[in-house]
Write a protein that holds these residues in place. Structure first.
Motif, PDB file in Angstrom:
ATOM      1  N   ASP B 204      -8.623   4.500 -13.958  1.00 52.53           N
ATOM      2  CA  ASP B 204      -7.492   4.962 -13.712  1.00 52.53           C
ATOM      3  C   ASP B 204      -7.596   4.375 -12.009  1.00 52.53           C
ATOM      4  O   ASP B 204      -5.733   3.828 -11.763  1.00 52.53           O
ATOM      5  N   TYR B 205      -8.602   4.019 -12.004  1.00 49.27           N
ATOM      6  CA  TYR B 205      -8.461   2.651  -9.552  1.00 49.27           C
ATOM      7  C   TYR B 205      -7.606   1.746 -10.416  1.00 49.27           C
ATOM      8  O   TYR B 205      -6.357   1.573  -9.156  1.00 49.27           O
ATOM      9  N   ARG B 207      -4.466   1.573 -12.648  1.00 46.62           N
ATOM     10  CA  ARG B 207      -3.775   1.992 -12.874  1.00 46.62           C
ATOM     11  C   ARG B 207      -3.006   1.758 -11.336  1.00 46.62           C
ATOM     12  O   ARG B 207      -1.595   2.058 -11.142  1.00 46.62           O
ATOM     13  N   THR B 208      -3.663   3.046 -10.618  1.00 47.57           N
ATOM     14  CA  THR B 208      -3.317   3.417  -9.603  1.00 47.57           C
ATOM     15  C   THR B 208      -2.456   2.135  -8.634  1.00 47.57           C
ATOM     16  O   THR B 208      -1.722   2.357  -7.824  1.00 47.57           O
ATOM     17  N   ALA B 209      -3.607   1.012  -8.475  1.00 53.43           N
ATOM     18  CA  ALA B 209      -3.111   0.365  -7.734  1.00 53.43           C
ATOM     19  C   ALA B 209      -2.208  -0.024  -8.000  1.00 53.43           C
ATOM     20  O   ALA B 209      -0.900  -1.031  -7.772  1.00 53.43           O
ATOM     21  N   ALA B 211       0.538   0.200  -9.511  1.00 52.10           N
ATOM     22  CA  ALA B 211       1.652   1.702  -9.610  1.00 52.10           C
ATOM     23  C   ALA B 211       1.996   1.569  -8.153  1.00 52.10           C
ATOM     24  O   ALA B 211       2.923   1.758  -7.843  1.00 52.10           O
ATOM     25  N   LYS B 212       1.294   1.175  -7.161  1.00 52.70           N
ATOM     26  CA  LYS B 212       1.268   2.089  -5.853  1.00 52.70           C
ATOM     27  C   LYS B 212       2.787   0.623  -5.511  1.00 52.70           C
ATOM     28  O   LYS B 212       2.633   0.146  -4.628  1.00 52.70           O
ATOM     29  N   GLY B 213       2.025  -0.681  -6.398  1.00 50.72           N
ATOM     30  CA  GLY B 213       2.450  -1.677  -6.322  1.00 50.72           C
ATOM     31  C   GLY B 213       2.454  -2.880  -6.078  1.00 50.72           C
ATOM     32  O   GLY B 213       3.062  -3.671  -4.828  1.00 50.72           O
ATOM     33  N   LEU B 214       1.164  -2.962  -5.553  1.00 60.62           N
ATOM     34  CA  LEU B 214      -0.037  -4.032  -5.101  1.00 60.62           C
ATOM     35  C   LEU B 214       0.632  -4.875  -5.252  1.00 60.62           C
ATOM     36  O   LEU B 214       0.668  -4.890  -6.797  1.00 60.62           O
ATOM     37  N   VAL B 219      -4.754  -6.763  -6.389  1.00 66.35           N
ATOM     38  CA  VAL B 219      -6.023  -5.751  -7.405  1.00 66.35           C
ATOM     39  C   VAL B 219      -7.055  -5.732  -8.048  1.00 66.35           C
ATOM     40  O   VAL B 219      -7.889  -5.359  -8.417  1.00 66.35           O
ATOM     41  N   HIS B 223      -9.234  -4.923  -6.252  1.00 65.94           N
ATOM     42  CA  HIS B 223     -10.099  -3.435  -6.744  1.00 65.94           C
ATOM     43  C   HIS B 223     -10.556  -3.174  -7.792  1.00 65.94           C
ATOM     44  O   HIS B 223     -11.337  -3.437  -8.334  1.00 65.94           O
TER      45      HIS B 223
END
Lengths: 542, 307
Positions: B204-205, B207-209, B211-214, B219, B223
């Motif tokens: 998930d993290y 995907r979050t990263a 999605a945040k546009g990093l 990423v 991460h």
């Protein structure tokens, strides 16, 4: 393309790595001609480098370059001729007067006098100095006082050594020994400078001698640089600028370095490379006899072997070994089948006699089997040949010897090899008389004399008579030979003693070992002496 | 954290004594080392007896061990048979082996992790399959075969490197031996990283990263990689000790006079002083490496805490 950069990075790292090694691959060879430096393989000496403490080839190599003694052995014929000795006189073969030549110095400028020898010998013999070659001084009167078998020394110097004047000293031996002066070419008898005693630690870390080379740099355990000593007064001056010895952990690597042109001389061609050596080196491969014989020794301290019938069994076993086949196939002719107990390097005048052992050392399957059975068969029903499995290729030939015996006996279990893990363990079992079956034995000569092949190994209670064989007739003949003042007569009496061994077969002679070496096309005039050590000072660099 | 470190340090003491005692006994069981000092002939009894008492070999084994350990704590590791201090031998051998280990570690970390990330992100693609097959090949070939082969090809046939390393052993000569020492571990590091990355890539993290546009690189490195490195770091940490001790074969092939060479020589000559001394230091290295690995966990993932 997320990963692309990382891939590029990895590729770059490898490229840089390869480029860097390529830079490191340059040659470091010095000049050519008389100043050229020869690089040679070396092994780490087992003991500190002191003349009377060095008993193996690697340390001996260095001593041979930096020391000259009273006598020197001709690298070709093995004949002992005077080096530092002007003359060695004796009227009774027991009392000798040695005169040292004038004009010799150590490389630090110190003059070599009779005292340089007397002090060095006294040091070598004295028990508290722990010199492993102390027994070389055992013939000199008073040795039992400075080096008793047990307890502490009751004298500090040998009573048989007397300083007469600056250049003369006298030696009294404890028994008659006509060939004794010829033993003085051994490094243990080298003279030592005062620095050896005054600052021993410094001397050992960088020995000072009187030979054609001096030690320039010595990194213990890895390398030694020897350079030609320009003021060397002898006539065997170095023909090259120096020798760089490099310690190899594995003689295979040394051989690889030689084929890659990274090394000039390898004095121990690994057995696994013998089949390639002709193709790799052509006539730059040397395979010449060395003063080494290999044998099978028997435990005479064990009642089962010391029987009247035992003689026949031992003779039969000797005849059951197909020496020709084994030296051809396993050793690729770097061994020669033995037919006496000495070595071809002695030459006919020195006492080597091919075929002295006769039919007892010749393969004869039918006769061998009959002899062994007549003698009561192999004690215990099985022959176990002990050997150390850590070095050398002992397993291969022991298996081959057993195979040969098994075939003769028609019994697959008649002979087996009994490996022992390490050389030290093997030696301790031999010397503590724990073995009750034959073991691999060998003798590397100290000096090229027939006496050296017989007396230390087979004389009653001699230092290397590990099997404790004793025979009065043999001992008497050896004593008689030692007292003989005529050299030819002495040699033939030693051979008579050898004939007693044919009748008794106390050990089975197997083969004479050769020295094998290979060298690069950068050097010429490479040869091995009788101790299978390269004659370094004669090597010429193109 | 502090208590954890202290507990770990205390645990090291019995391990240290146990291993040294074992090595000491093993070397002693092999027989009398003095007998091997005189070559194929018997040492004369008086000299042998004197040497034995000088090296303390005439005393019972437990006493030898106690004396030895007592000396070790004062920094005296005894004397080898050739008259050299064992500490002197260590002084020449360890720097070389440490250099070799660093070169090997460099390859493991740089090549291993890079390849792992690349393949982990492209599972099932040709790159992934190729690297998987390659690593399998490397793992299945024994080090001495790789070593001898590279030595023959690069050293003798193509003349790119010297077949043997000189006694100073500078870094540039250690690159190929380092690669050989590292090869098997390198393959494992690649595979470990690959699996770990592939597993976490779907987390998930990540995907979050994304999605945040990093940016993609951030990423992956900050991460994804940081979380995926835990098993890899464990492996590399334990490997440090293994590399140092296991270099015996490679050091022999390339004639590197490091720890492996001294150990081999010591075992052949049954020189207990050398063998026990070197192994003692290796044990310490191993223990320290393990401790560092455990401490690194907390750095990589603060969720892992120690009581």
């Amino acid at each position: 393309m997320r990963g692309a950069t990382t891939v590029k990075w990895a590729a770059c790292a490898v490229a840089v790595a390869l480029a860097a090694t390529a830079c490191g691959g340059g040659s470091s060879g010095g000049g050519g001609g008389a100043d050229g430096i020869v690089s040679s393989s070396w092994g780490d000496p087992q003991n500190p480098l002191e003349p009377a403490n060095t008993n193996e080839v690697q340390g001996g190599k260095v001593l041979d370059m930096i020391f000259r003694g009273l006598k020197k052995y001709d690298p070709k014929t093995g004949a002992a001729s005077n080096m530092l000795a002007e003359k060695i006189d004796s009227t009774d073969n027991q009392n000798f007067t040695v005169t040292v030549k004038d004009g010799w110095t150590f490389s630090n400028g110190e003059k070599i006098t009779a005292k340089s020898f007397v002090d060095a010998w006294n040091y070598g013999a004295l028990l508290k100095n722990n010199q492993k070659n102390a027994y070389f001084f055992g013939y000199i009167d008073g040795y039992d006082k400075v080096h008793p078998d047990t307890g502490t020394a009751s004298a500090a110097t040998l009573s048989g050594l007397k300083l007469v004047n600056d250049r003369t000293f006298s030696v009294k031996l404890s028994q008659k020994f006509s060939l004794w002066p010829d033993t003085l070419g051994y490094p243990a008898f080298a003279p030592l400078p005062k620095a050896f005693y005054t600052d021993h630690a410094a001397w050992v870390s960088k020995p000072i001698g009187n030979g054609p080379y001096t030690i320039d740099k010595y990194a213990k355990g890895s390398s030694m640089s020897l350079r030609k000593w320009d003021k060397y007064p002898g006539d065997d001056k170095a023909q090259n600028g120096g020798i760089d010895l490099k310690v190899y952990t594995d003689n295979n690597t040394a051989y690889t370095d030689l084929t890659a042109g990274n090394l000039d001389l390898v004095d121990d061609v690994p057995a696994s490379q013998l089949k390639n050596v002709k193709a790799d080196l052509g006539d730059r491969y040397i395979n010449t006899p060395a003063g080494i014989i290999q044998t099978l020794a028997f435990p005479f301290y064990d009642k089962a072997w010391d029987t009247p019938g035992g003689i026949k069994v031992r003779q039969g076993l000797s005849m059951a070994i197909n020496r020709e086949q084994i030296t051809d196939q396993i050793f690729r002719k770097t061994r020669t089948p033995a037919s006496d107990w000495t070595s071809p390097v002695l030459g006919a005048d020195g006492g080597f006699k091919k075929g002295l052992c006769g039919k007892e050392c010749t393969y004869d399957a039918a006769e061998a089997k009959k002899m062994i059975q007549d003698g009561g068969g192999i004690p215990g029903g099985q022959l176990k040949i002990s050997y150390n499995a850590d070095t050398g290729s002992h397993k291969e030939w022991v298996d081959a010897v057993c195979n040969s015996i098994n075939k003769v006996m028609g019994n697959n279990k008649a002979c087996v090899g009994a490996p022992i893990g390490t050389f030290a363990d093997f030696r301790s079992q031999v010397s503590q008389q724990k073995l009750h079956s034959p073991w691999r034995a060998g003798w590397q000569m100290d000096y090229p004399l027939i006496q050296n092949f017989l007396q230390p190994v087979y004389y009653t209670n001699a230092s290397s008579n590990d099997g404790k064989w004793n025979n009065k007739q043999f001992d008497d003949l050896v004593n008689k030979a030692n007292a003989e003042s005529d050299k030819a007569k002495a040699v033939s009496t030693f051979q008579d003693a050898e004939k007693v061994m044919v009748e008794q077969m106390p050990v089975i002679p197997l083969w004479y070992q050769n020295g094998s070496a290979g060298y690069s096309d950068r050097v010429t005039n490479v040869s091995l002496n009788q101790f299978s050590v390269p004659v370094y000072e004669q090597i010429k660099v193109k | 954290m502090g208590r954890y470190v202290i507990r770990r340090l205390l645990q090291m003491i019995p391990v240290f004594f146990g291993t040294t005692l074992l090595i000491f006994l093993m070397v002693n069981v092999m027989g009398d080392p003095i007998a091997g000092l005189c070559g194929d002939r018997q040492c004369d009894p008086a000299t042998a007896a004197q040497l034995r008492s000088e090296f303390g070999l005439d005393k019972p084994v437990w006493q030898q061990y106690l004396t030895y350990m007592g000396n070790v704590f004062t920094g005296d590791f005894g004397t080898a048979f050739n008259g050299q201090k064992v500490t002197e031998l260590m002084g020449t051998a360890f720097p070389i082996t440490i250099r070799l280990t660093l070169v090997a570690l460099f390859f493991e970390i740089v090549i291993g992790i890079s390849l792992g990330v690349v393949t982990g992100l492209r599972r099932g693609r040709p790159v992934d399959t190729t690297v998987l097959i390659l690593t399998l090949v490397v793992i299945s070939i024994p080090t001495f075969v790789t070593g001898l082969l590279l030595q023959l090809l690069l050293g003798v046939q193509w003349g790119i490197i010297k077949p043997s390393v000189s006694s100073e052993a500078p870094i540039n000569e250690l690159i190929i031996p380092g690669l050989v020492v590292a090869s098997v571990s390198l393959a494992y590091v690649t595979r470990l990283t690959r699996t770990s990355i592939a597993e976490n890539a779907r987390a998930d993290y990540v995907r979050t990263a994304v999605a945040k546009g990093l940016p993609g690189r951030r990423v992956i490195i900050r991460h994804l990689l940081r979380n995926s490195l835990i098993p890899v770091v464990t492996f590399i940490g334990t490997d440090v000790g293994a590399l140092m001790g296991g270099a015996i074969v490679t050091e022999r092939i390339f004639n590197i006079h490091g720890v492996g060479y001294q150990l081999y020589q010591g075992i052949l000559r049954q020189n207990s002083q050398t063998v026990v001394g070197f192994v003692t230091v290796l044990v310490l290295v191993f223990l320290a490496a393990n401790l560092i690995v455990d401490l690194l966990y907390a750095v990589l993932d603060p969720r892992i805490r120690y009581a």
